[in-house]
Motif scaffolding. Structure first.
Motif, mmCIF file in Angstrom:
data_model
loop_
_atom_site.group_PDB
_atom_site.id
_atom_site.type_symbol
_atom_site.label_atom_id
_atom_site.label_comp_id
_atom_site.label_asym_id
_atom_site.label_seq_id
_atom_site.Cartn_x
_atom_site.Cartn_y
_atom_site.Cartn_z
ATOM 1 N N LEU A 122 32.377 -9.723 7.790
ATOM 2 C CA LEU A 122 31.005 -9.974 8.081
ATOM 3 C C LEU A 122 30.465 -10.588 6.858
ATOM 4 O O LEU A 122 30.590 -10.807 5.606
ATOM 5 N N ALA A 123 29.323 -11.211 7.129
ATOM 6 C CA ALA A 123 28.503 -11.943 6.006
ATOM 7 C C ALA A 123 27.138 -10.872 5.985
ATOM 8 O O ALA A 123 26.307 -11.135 6.807
ATOM 9 N N ASP A 124 27.078 -10.531 4.802
ATOM 10 C CA ASP A 124 25.804 -9.644 4.376
ATOM 11 C C ASP A 124 24.832 -10.458 3.608
ATOM 12 O O ASP A 124 25.512 -10.869 2.391
ATOM 13 N N ILE A 125 23.626 -10.788 3.717
ATOM 14 C CA ILE A 125 22.835 -11.740 3.043
ATOM 15 C C ILE A 125 22.482 -11.243 1.847
ATOM 16 O O ILE A 125 22.242 -11.902 0.784
ATOM 17 N N GLY A 126 22.423 -9.804 1.617
ATOM 18 C CA GLY A 126 22.062 -9.043 0.405
ATOM 19 C C GLY A 126 23.069 -9.468 -0.804
ATOM 20 O O GLY A 126 23.241 -10.015 -1.856
ATOM 21 N N ALA A 127 24.603 -9.422 -0.293
ATOM 22 C CA ALA A 127 25.695 -9.400 -1.232
ATOM 23 C C ALA A 127 25.813 -11.017 -1.479
ATOM 24 O O ALA A 127 25.964 -11.468 -2.630
ATOM 25 N N ILE A 140 22.416 -4.937 -5.421
ATOM 26 C CA ILE A 140 22.141 -6.027 -4.454
ATOM 27 C C ILE A 140 20.850 -6.056 -3.851
ATOM 28 O O ILE A 140 20.095 -4.873 -3.750
ATOM 29 N N PRO A 141 19.985 -7.166 -3.940
ATOM 30 C CA PRO A 141 18.516 -7.119 -3.631
ATOM 31 C C PRO A 141 18.377 -6.452 -1.784
ATOM 32 O O PRO A 141 19.281 -6.813 -1.098
ATOM 33 N N THR A 142 17.308 -5.828 -1.641
ATOM 34 C CA THR A 142 16.950 -5.616 -0.481
ATOM 35 C C THR A 142 16.743 -6.742 0.398
ATOM 36 O O THR A 142 16.520 -7.877 -0.135
ATOM 37 N N PHE A 143 16.620 -6.592 1.604
ATOM 38 C CA PHE A 143 16.245 -7.902 2.650
ATOM 39 C C PHE A 143 14.869 -8.350 2.422
ATOM 40 O O PHE A 143 14.823 -9.609 2.144
ATOM 41 N N CYS A 146 15.392 -10.550 -0.529
ATOM 42 C CA CYS A 146 16.199 -11.775 -0.191
ATOM 43 C C CYS A 146 15.401 -12.971 0.163
ATOM 44 O O CYS A 146 15.584 -14.065 -0.169
ATOM 45 N N CYS A 147 14.273 -12.570 0.883
ATOM 46 C CA CYS A 147 13.241 -13.300 1.685
ATOM 47 C C CYS A 147 12.573 -13.832 0.411
ATOM 48 O O CYS A 147 12.237 -15.145 0.583
ATOM 49 N N ARG A 148 11.993 -13.148 -0.342
ATOM 50 C CA ARG A 148 11.258 -13.486 -1.404
ATOM 51 C C ARG A 148 11.973 -14.653 -2.344
ATOM 52 O O ARG A 148 11.421 -15.796 -2.657
ATOM 53 N N MET A 149 13.374 -14.541 -2.547
ATOM 54 C CA MET A 149 14.002 -15.271 -3.462
ATOM 55 C C MET A 149 14.401 -16.544 -2.767
ATOM 56 O O MET A 149 14.440 -17.649 -3.421
ATOM 57 N N TRP A 150 14.686 -16.656 -1.557
ATOM 58 C CA TRP A 150 14.877 -17.820 -0.661
ATOM 59 C C TRP A 150 13.599 -18.421 -0.105
ATOM 60 O O TRP A 150 13.641 -19.529 0.446
ATOM 61 N N GLY A 151 12.355 -17.956 -0.354
ATOM 62 C CA GLY A 151 11.271 -18.573 0.134
ATOM 63 C C GLY A 151 10.976 -18.510 1.539
ATOM 64 O O GLY A 151 10.710 -19.370 2.097
ATOM 65 N N ILE A 152 11.758 -17.448 2.288
ATOM 66 C CA ILE A 152 11.573 -17.185 3.508
ATOM 67 C C ILE A 152 10.181 -16.290 4.114
ATOM 68 O O ILE A 152 10.234 -15.061 3.384
ATOM 69 N N ASP A 153 9.369 -16.586 4.892
ATOM 70 C CA ASP A 153 8.280 -15.705 5.327
ATOM 71 C C ASP A 153 8.946 -14.596 6.132
ATOM 72 O O ASP A 153 9.755 -14.540 7.099
ATOM 73 N N PHE A 154 8.530 -13.481 5.919
ATOM 74 C CA PHE A 154 8.959 -12.078 6.642
ATOM 75 C C PHE A 154 8.014 -11.067 6.534
ATOM 76 O O PHE A 154 7.456 -10.578 5.491
#
Length: 206
Positions: A122-127, A140-143, A146-154
Motif C-alpha cells: 500500500l502507499a501511505d502519503i505520510g511515509a 511521519i507527518p500528519t495528513f 503533508c498537505c501544507r508541505m506539498w502546497g495542497i488545500d485541505f
C-alpha cells in the motif's frame, strides 16, 4: 512488467476497529484517469447502535445528513462497488491511512461477495512525504502537515471522505512531480523543503 496504477482511497467508518465497525462513506480517486467514486453506505440499526459516537461526530455523520443520502438500492450500490473493485484489481491502494482503509474496504467488498484484489503493498502519503523531505522514519507527518508541505488545500473541518481523498490525490500527484523534476531535470522541485517541521504536525511513532 505491468505498471500499477494508484487509486487513492479514503474510508470513513462507524469506528476505528475494522473487526467491529463498518464503512459508512467511501471515496476514491484514480490518479491515472481522474475517475472518482463517492459512496455512502446505508447502515443497519445494529451497525448504528454499535458505532462509536465520537467517530460519528468526527465524520460529521449527522451534521452532513449521511443517513439521508445513503438511499442507494443494494443492486445499485453493488454495481458501484464492483466498479471500484475492478479499478483497484492489481493496482496500488493509497491514502492517508491505507492499512485502515484497506481493512474496512475489504470487509465491505466481501459483504457484497466481491473479493478484494489490490496489490498487497500500500502507499501511505505520510511515509512517502517523510522520505521525500528527509524526515526521520519515527517522525511521519500528519495528513494536514503533508498537505501544507506539498502546497495542497485541505479543509480539516470538512470531514467528508471525498474531501480527504481529493487532497490526498493532490499530494500524491505533487509527489510524483517532485520526483520527476528532481531526478530527471535536476532542478528545484516546486514544494518548499522544510528544515524543521513543527512538532504539532508530526505523528511520532513509538
Amino acid at each position: 512488467m505491468r505498471t500499477r496504477e494508484l487509486v487513492v482511497v479514503q474510508v470513513n467508518a462507524t469506528g476505528d476497529d475494522p473487526a467491529r465497525h463498518v464503512a459508512l462513506e467511501v471515496a476514491a480517486v484514480s490518479l491515472s484517469s481522474g475517475k472518482r467514486w463517492d459512496l455512502t453506505v446505508p447502515l443497519t440499526q445494529e451497525q448504528l447502535a454499535d458505532a462509536d459516537p465520537s467517530v460519528l461526530r468526527r465524520n460529521g455523520y449527522y451534521r452532513r445528513g449521511l443517513a439521508d443520502s445513503a438511499d442507494l438500492t443494494r443492486s445499485v450500490l453493488s454495481a458501484r462497488i464492483a466498479d471500484l473493485a475492478g479499478a483497484l484489481a492489481g493496482n496500488t491502494l493509497g491514502g492517508t491511512s491505507p492499512e485502515d482503509s484497506a481493512d474496512f474496504l475489504a470487509r465491505l467488498f466481501r459483504s457484497f461477495d466481491i473479493e478484494p484484489r489490490w496489490h498487497p503493498r500500500l502507499a501511505d502519503i505520510g511515509a512517502l512525504t517523510a522520505g521525500a523531505f528527509g524526515l526521520a522514519a519515527t517522525s511521519i507527518p500528519t495528513f494536514t502537515a503533508c498537505c501544507r508541505m506539498w502546497g495542497i488545500d485541505f479543509d480539516a473541518d470538512e470531514p467528508s471522505a471525498m474531501t480527504t481523498a481529493t487532497a490526498a490525490a493532490g499530494c500524491f500527484h505533487t509527489l510524483d512531480q517532485y520526483n520527476a523534476v528532481e531526478v530527471l531535470q535536476g532542478s528545484d522541485p516546486h514544494p518548499v523543503r522544510l528544515s524543521v517541521v513543527p512538532d504539532p504536525i508530526i505523528r511520532s511513532q513509538s
